[in-house]
Write a protein that holds these residues in place. Sequence first.
Motif, PDB file in Angstrom:
ATOM      1  N   LYS A  94      -9.632  22.735  11.120  1.00  0.00           N
ATOM      2  CA  LYS A  94      -8.508  22.187  10.209  1.00  0.00           C
ATOM      3  C   LYS A  94      -8.821  22.014   8.972  1.00  0.00           C
ATOM      4  O   LYS A  94      -9.884  21.525   8.668  1.00  0.00           O
ATOM      5  N   LEU A 141     -11.580   1.538   4.621  1.00  0.00           N
ATOM      6  CA  LEU A 141     -10.245   1.523   4.151  1.00  0.00           C
ATOM      7  C   LEU A 141      -9.956   0.435   3.430  1.00  0.00           C
ATOM      8  O   LEU A 141      -9.516   0.495   2.208  1.00  0.00           O
ATOM      9  N   ARG A 153      -2.935   7.713  -6.962  1.00  0.00           N
ATOM     10  CA  ARG A 153      -4.435   7.873  -7.433  1.00  0.00           C
ATOM     11  C   ARG A 153      -5.079   8.941  -6.330  1.00  0.00           C
ATOM     12  O   ARG A 153      -4.895   8.679  -5.234  1.00  0.00           O
ATOM     13  N   PHE A 201     -20.750  17.199   3.277  1.00  0.00           N
ATOM     14  CA  PHE A 201     -21.025  18.350   3.101  1.00  0.00           C
ATOM     15  C   PHE A 201     -22.226  18.770   2.557  1.00  0.00           C
ATOM     16  O   PHE A 201     -23.032  17.846   1.793  1.00  0.00           O
ATOM     17  N   ARG A 261       4.332  18.980   8.962  1.00  0.00           N
ATOM     18  CA  ARG A 261       4.217  17.606   9.627  1.00  0.00           C
ATOM     19  C   ARG A 261       3.818  16.685   8.342  1.00  0.00           C
ATOM     20  O   ARG A 261       3.447  17.227   7.471  1.00  0.00           O
ATOM     21  N   ARG A 268      -8.583   7.504   2.744  1.00  0.00           N
ATOM     22  CA  ARG A 268      -7.143   7.807   3.703  1.00  0.00           C
ATOM     23  C   ARG A 268      -7.782   8.411   4.890  1.00  0.00           C
ATOM     24  O   ARG A 268      -8.774   8.797   4.995  1.00  0.00           O
ATOM     25  N   ILE A 269      -6.858   8.659   6.137  1.00  0.00           N
ATOM     26  CA  ILE A 269      -7.212   9.367   7.160  1.00  0.00           C
ATOM     27  C   ILE A 269      -6.367  10.573   7.131  1.00  0.00           C
ATOM     28  O   ILE A 269      -5.243  10.561   7.137  1.00  0.00           O
ATOM     29  N   ASP A 270      -6.938  11.648   7.401  1.00  0.00           N
ATOM     30  CA  ASP A 270      -6.212  12.934   7.403  1.00  0.00           C
ATOM     31  C   ASP A 270      -5.936  13.431   8.773  1.00  0.00           C
ATOM     32  O   ASP A 270      -6.092  12.785   9.719  1.00  0.00           O
ATOM     33  N   SER A 271      -5.150  14.614   8.708  1.00  0.00           N
ATOM     34  CA  SER A 271      -4.969  15.072   9.966  1.00  0.00           C
ATOM     35  C   SER A 271      -5.843  15.228  11.081  1.00  0.00           C
ATOM     36  O   SER A 271      -5.468  15.509  12.319  1.00  0.00           O
ATOM     37  N   ARG A 272      -6.942  15.517  10.738  1.00  0.00           N
ATOM     38  CA  ARG A 272      -8.025  15.639  11.511  1.00  0.00           C
ATOM     39  C   ARG A 272      -9.049  14.310  11.999  1.00  0.00           C
ATOM     40  O   ARG A 272      -9.888  14.552  12.547  1.00  0.00           O
ATOM     41  N   GLU A 299      -9.557   1.762  -1.988  1.00  0.00           N
ATOM     42  CA  GLU A 299      -8.057   1.792  -2.076  1.00  0.00           C
ATOM     43  C   GLU A 299      -7.609   3.329  -1.996  1.00  0.00           C
ATOM     44  O   GLU A 299      -6.717   3.692  -1.358  1.00  0.00           O
ATOM     45  N   THR A 300      -8.499   4.297  -2.378  1.00  0.00           N
ATOM     46  CA  THR A 300      -8.109   5.647  -2.294  1.00  0.00           C
ATOM     47  C   THR A 300      -8.455   6.389  -0.998  1.00  0.00           C
ATOM     48  O   THR A 300      -7.788   7.177  -0.676  1.00  0.00           O
ATOM     49  N   SER A 307      -7.183  16.697   1.569  1.00  0.00           N
ATOM     50  CA  SER A 307      -8.246  15.482   1.563  1.00  0.00           C
ATOM     51  C   SER A 307      -9.647  16.263   1.602  1.00  0.00           C
ATOM     52  O   SER A 307     -10.402  15.931   0.939  1.00  0.00           O
ATOM     53  N   THR A 357     -11.172  10.543   4.449  1.00  0.00           N
ATOM     54  CA  THR A 357     -11.477  11.129   3.420  1.00  0.00           C
ATOM     55  C   THR A 357     -11.050  10.179   2.230  1.00  0.00           C
ATOM     56  O   THR A 357     -10.873   9.174   2.228  1.00  0.00           O
ATOM     57  N   ASP A 358     -11.272  11.033   0.921  1.00  0.00           N
ATOM     58  CA  ASP A 358     -11.104  10.347  -0.459  1.00  0.00           C
ATOM     59  C   ASP A 358     -11.925   9.089  -0.762  1.00  0.00           C
ATOM     60  O   ASP A 358     -11.270   8.052  -1.415  1.00  0.00           O
ATOM     61  N   LYS A 361       0.785  -1.315  -0.091  1.00  0.00           N
ATOM     62  CA  LYS A 361       0.007   0.002  -0.058  1.00  0.00           C
ATOM     63  C   LYS A 361       0.882   1.166   0.028  1.00  0.00           C
ATOM     64  O   LYS A 361       0.365   2.501  -0.032  1.00  0.00           O
TER      65      LYS A 361
END
Lengths: 457, 119
Positions: A396, B50, A263, B8, A325, B57-61, B54-55, A400, B65-66, A167
């Motif tokens: 924040k 997840l 992607r 949103f 970061r 992801r976990i963001d900083s908050r 595949e796209t 993304s 997302t994605d 991954k």
Amino acid sequence: MELYFNRPMPHGGRLVERVLKDKKAAKKIVQACEKAGAVYDIKPTLHYKRGTPVRNVYREIMSVCYGFFSPVEGSMTSAELESVLSKRRLLSGWVFPYPILFDISKEDYQKLGVDAGDRLLLRLKGKPFAILDIEEVYEIDPAELADRTFGTPETNPEVVKEKFDDKHPGWVIYRSHQPIILAGKFTIINEPIFKPPFDRFWIPPRKCREIFDERGWRTAIAHQTRNVPHVGHEMLMKAAAFTGDVEPCHGILVNAIIGVKRRGDYPDEAILEAHDMVNKAGYIKPNRHLVSFTLWDMRYGNPLESLLHGIIRQNMGCTHHMFGRDHAAVGEYYDKFATQILWLKGIPSYGFDKPPTEVEGGLQIRPQNMREFWYCPKCKEMAYSENCGHDKEKQKLSGSLIRGLVAEGVQPPAIIMRPEVFKTIVKWWKKFNYPFVNEKYVQYKEETLEVDVPDID
Amino acid sequence: MEYILEVFLDDYRLAKLKGTPVEANIEAVFGGELKVVRVKVGEEVKNDILKAFETARIDSRACITDTPVAFKRALFEEIVNQKSLGEEVVKAVLANIDKIKELAAKEAEYLPAPEIETE
């Protein structure tokens, strides 16, 4: 006490420039290689499981020969590879984080029949592009290469949190290398021509240093990007540039990494033009802001990638480099502040018992470690996390979050993305029928690349 | 740890939530310029998402997302159906994962660009 910071020397002491400009000499080389049957058509590196493009070595050849990776001059020998993997040092002692390798399959090697001492003509898009003067031929185990390149939670406990796997795009790149390595120096003998919009942003290190001179930039801070800029990035650039010597940095060098991406990232074309829009629309004055790129299929190696970024931007003439970061990171493989840990105190298991600016063979570029910007409804501004005391109210923003809005066709509010930047995204969205990198875009990029190669005649 | 899925809201979606218990949980962010509702999920559901996309992801908050637009649309519809922002709405969406994946595969090829001037 020195009041002024001087532009650092290139990493390793001199800029590597391995580009033959003499067309007659180049033609002779081509003829000799063709006569000897030592000709190889560059192929993309394909994902070891899925078969999709994950890298094209032409980008590394360009970055080596135009000096972005100085002092590296070519594909690493087995001794150099071992030195990089075990100490993150070249045999000359200069810091370098990643293996740079020219890899081919066993079948291709048998067909070529070349060996140490031979010269190999490398063709790109069917045209003569570069030569490789072979010093050594050796075999690697790509799985071992991938693991050793990034480390493991056991070998690098300070910052590696999870075992790298398929991954992780960088691990996949090394895992997908072919097993035969041809080591030796590259020389470009037929300069590729960049296509729009890349042609406007191609600024190799020597040219970059000249532009700094013309603009009178004594100090310049580098901004790493693989993203279109939101207002948080813009604030990061502006605020980080307040460092400098006796006055804020004279310039901000945006250096985008251009190559195969994940992607969901934005297309390269949109990234470059969107950053350029920041100065065109006046959010940062054009005479203080310069957009450029480096060809590199990103390895997403967080602290290791930051070392490469430091090297590239020092070679380009920057005095400072901002690091945020999760620098050049993906997933949760690394500590979120791994890059900042490296530049503040070092990571012994990677060969740095001190910061990379304090070790022998280290860098001269100064790190500017930044936290983050968020929107504070109480301050009513984009606030710096270490200044703003409204922790509960903070909002924040992340790339993304904005991608989510974009995908749903919602224009991000101007407070988080400049309308001119959004328009640039939409411009390229219309061209590719998609706002982000998808399989189709990856295939398109691999077929067309960023360059065309002219006839050598 | 808790993870967040943000949905949103444009005018159409706001109208769908009007008068439901969810309406009280609508938040205004970024100077009031964006409206959003948040669904919180635990580790297990986060991992299911997840794994499915595949796209993602976990963001900083700590936001997931994605995810595909098809997933977000289905999530919103389920919020309207169940009139809830509980983890159960996500589980209901994941129960139809094959259909969403089918839609997501199509959207990986093409997404219509907004009709705005770009020159």
